[in-house]
Design an enzyme around this catalytic site. Structure first.
Site, PDB file in Angstrom:
ATOM      1  N   MET A   6       0.849  -1.206   0.073  1.00  0.00           N
ATOM      2  CA  MET A   6       0.184  -0.088  -0.055  1.00  0.00           C
ATOM      3  C   MET A   6       0.834   1.354  -0.119  1.00  0.00           C
ATOM      4  SD  MET A   6      -2.879  -1.224   2.625  1.00  0.00           S
ATOM      5  CE  MET A   6      -4.012   0.472   2.465  1.00  0.00           C
ATOM      6  N   HIS A   7       0.338   2.384  -0.122  1.00  0.00           N
ATOM      7  CA  HIS A   7       0.812   3.836   0.190  1.00  0.00           C
ATOM      8  C   HIS A   7       1.567   4.214  -1.079  1.00  0.00           C
ATOM      9  CE1 HIS A   7      -1.305   3.040   3.867  1.00  0.00           C
ATOM     10  NE2 HIS A   7      -0.160   2.220   4.282  1.00  0.00           N
TER      11      HIS A   7
ATOM     12  N   ASP B 186      -2.739  -4.883   0.470  1.00  0.00           N
ATOM     13  CA  ASP B 186      -2.373  -6.262   0.887  1.00  0.00           C
ATOM     14  C   ASP B 186      -3.357  -6.543   2.209  1.00  0.00           C
ATOM     15  OD1 ASP B 186      -1.081  -4.209   2.666  1.00  0.00           O
ATOM     16  OD2 ASP B 186       1.070  -4.903   2.132  1.00  0.00           O
TER      17      ASP B 186
END
Length: 488
Positions: free
Chosen positions: A78-79, A237
């Site tokens: 992520m991110h 995830d």
């Protein structure tokens, strides 16, 4: 039909081929490089992800009836910030979730814009790993590149784009960008203004199980798959892993004991705790979830065993631990600072209560208990929101320890379920593809059909009572040391 699940991790991509009933046909992993151009920086080239996925999908399906592949979907780190220009070319290496360059931008968002406003706009506060601080960093330090951005994407969504030609993201992954109004599942106008971007630069938001498109003709030809293969939006995830562990439905929970540790709590209703101690994100099942994230979980045990005790035989070091609930040594597991619930990058690990009769087993026990106590901290926040948790799934490397599972069951005073398989995000991705293709009416039905529990650790009332007293002591230690950590 067959379904492909893609788990785009930080060091490698794991690809899984699943039959519609959940039977796993084949698993393939492909590694790619990770770059640290400056201290605290962490980057990857999205082209490396794509090449690994293409090579992996070919290997995954080499012996399969390719005409039976009905769908593909994703779980992913992520991110991360993937920036594309107006020709959909990658502008710069992706800035990853574990990149620490945005301390100044994170402070600006939390202190100048204010945590209260951020929570109002996005249901969360700023963390250095989130996407919005990365955009602010890029605007300040790479203004010419920032000006070229035509599309802002997340890692797994870049793979989805290369497969389908569609700029998409899903609600769970977008929740971690600090750009989305999580409650209403739309882009936040206020955050776009703060970051000086437009909605046209952001991808379209889908539910995780929704079809975003089908394979592009040239991609289908290269992979040897039918053009009719559908792609579902996928999930971040942790949300994808939650699907893969059957953590869907109000109050269901999953604990991940990996390098980091997560407590993932599914909820039918949107909720935010008053201190933003837990992340409030949308879930891949169409609802919401709360997530506590501790930066060091199984890695604490690895550090203690390998770096301090100089052994790789973890099980042997746990054999002498028999007096559960009676240890006089406490361990704070904040070896890399802490996220949930303290949000304190300066927090540090400590042993407390050591005496002349302290043994190696006492210290080892304290490490395991300290991680479990810290997981409970996130549970306590969820309880304040009225969420009742009676049992949890458990996965990750640490879940292989029967002793650790017993500690967690009694420290949290809940039932702990072990699963038949732990393929996490890759399995979750394949399940989302199956839902998108109509194999199941929704994610909950897929989880009920596919995820199987093989064993359950139940708490013992007497031991849980002992651990209740010890937890109250544990939770008093960090507040006493917080000021010390700030001055170290």
């Amino acid at each position: 039909m067959l379904y492909i699940g893609v788990d785009l991790g930080t060091s490698a991509v794991k690809l899984l081929l699943m039959q519609a009933d959940g039977t796993i046909e084949h698993i393939v992993s492909k590694e790619y490089p990770l770059s640290f151009p400056k201290p605290g920086w962490s980057e990857q080239n999205p082209i490396d992800w794509w090449n690994a996925c293409v090579e992996g999908i070919k290997e995954l399906t080499a012996d399969a009836d390719k005409s039976q592949v009905g769908g593909i979907s994703f779980g992913g780190q992520m991110h991360g910030l993937v920036a594309l220009d107006d020709k959909d070319e990658v502008i710069r290496p992706a800035i990853l979730w574990n990149d620490g360059r945005t301390a100044e931008e994170t402070d600006y968002l939390n202190e100048t814009i204010g945590k209260e406003k951020l929570s109002q706009y996005t249901a969360n506060i700023a963390f250095a790993g989130f996407t919005a601080p990365k955009l602010l960093w890029m605007k300040k330090h790479e203004p010419q590149l920032f000006a070229r951005i035509a599309k802002i994407m997340l890692p797994k969504d870049y793979i989805a784009y290369r497969l389908t030609g569609v700029h998409s993201t899903d609600v769970s992954d977008a929740s971690g960008m600090l750009l989305m109004d999580v409650k209403n599942k739309c882009w936040s106008k206020e955050m776009m203004e703060i970051c000086q971007i437009t909605e046209s630069q952001l991808p379209r938001i889908f539910e995780s199980y929704e079809k975003i498109g089908t394979l592009l003709p040239q991609v289908a030809e290269e992979l040897g798959l039918p053009q009719t293969v559908i792609a579902a939006a996928g999930a971040g995830d942790n949300a994808a892993a939650a699907v893969g562990t059957g953590t869907v439905g109000d109050g269901s929970c999953n604990i991940s004991l990996g390098t980091s540790g997560t407590v993932f709590i599914a909820s039918d209703k949107f909720a935010v705790d008053s201190h933003n101690a837990l992340h409030a994100f949308a879930h891949a099942d169409g609802h919401y979830h709360l997530m506590g994230c501790m930066l060091s979980a199984a890695s604490c045990n690895k550090w203690w065993m390998e770096d301090i005790l100089d052994t790789k035989d973890f099980a042997a070091q746990q054999e002498g631990i028999t007096k559960l609930g009676e240890n006089h040594v406490y361990f704070l597991p904040y070896l890399m600072g802490e996220r949930s619930p303290h949000n304190d990058p300066k927090a540090r690990g400590t042993f407390t209560g050591i005496t002349m009769d302290t043994t190696r087993e006492d210290m080892t026990q304290a490490v395991l208990e300290g991680v479990a106590f810290a997981l409970r901290d996130s549970f306590e926040v969820a309880k304040l929101l009225g969420i009742d948790i009676e049992r949890t799934k458990i996965c990750g490397g640490g879940a292989k320890s029967p002793l650790w599972k017993k500690m967690i069951a009694n420290i949290l005073n809940i039932k702990v379920d072990t699963l038949a398989n732990e393929e996490g995000p890759a399995l979750g991705g394949a399940m989302l593809a199956a839902v998108a293709n109509g194999e199941y009416k929704d994610v909950a039905e897929a989880a009920d059909a596919i995820v199987k529990v093989t064993a359950t650790e139940e708490p013992d009332a007497e031991l849980a009572a002992k651990y209740e007293k010890r937890y109250q002591t544990f939770r008093s230690i960090y507040p006493q040391l917080k000021g010390v950590f700030q001055n170290m």
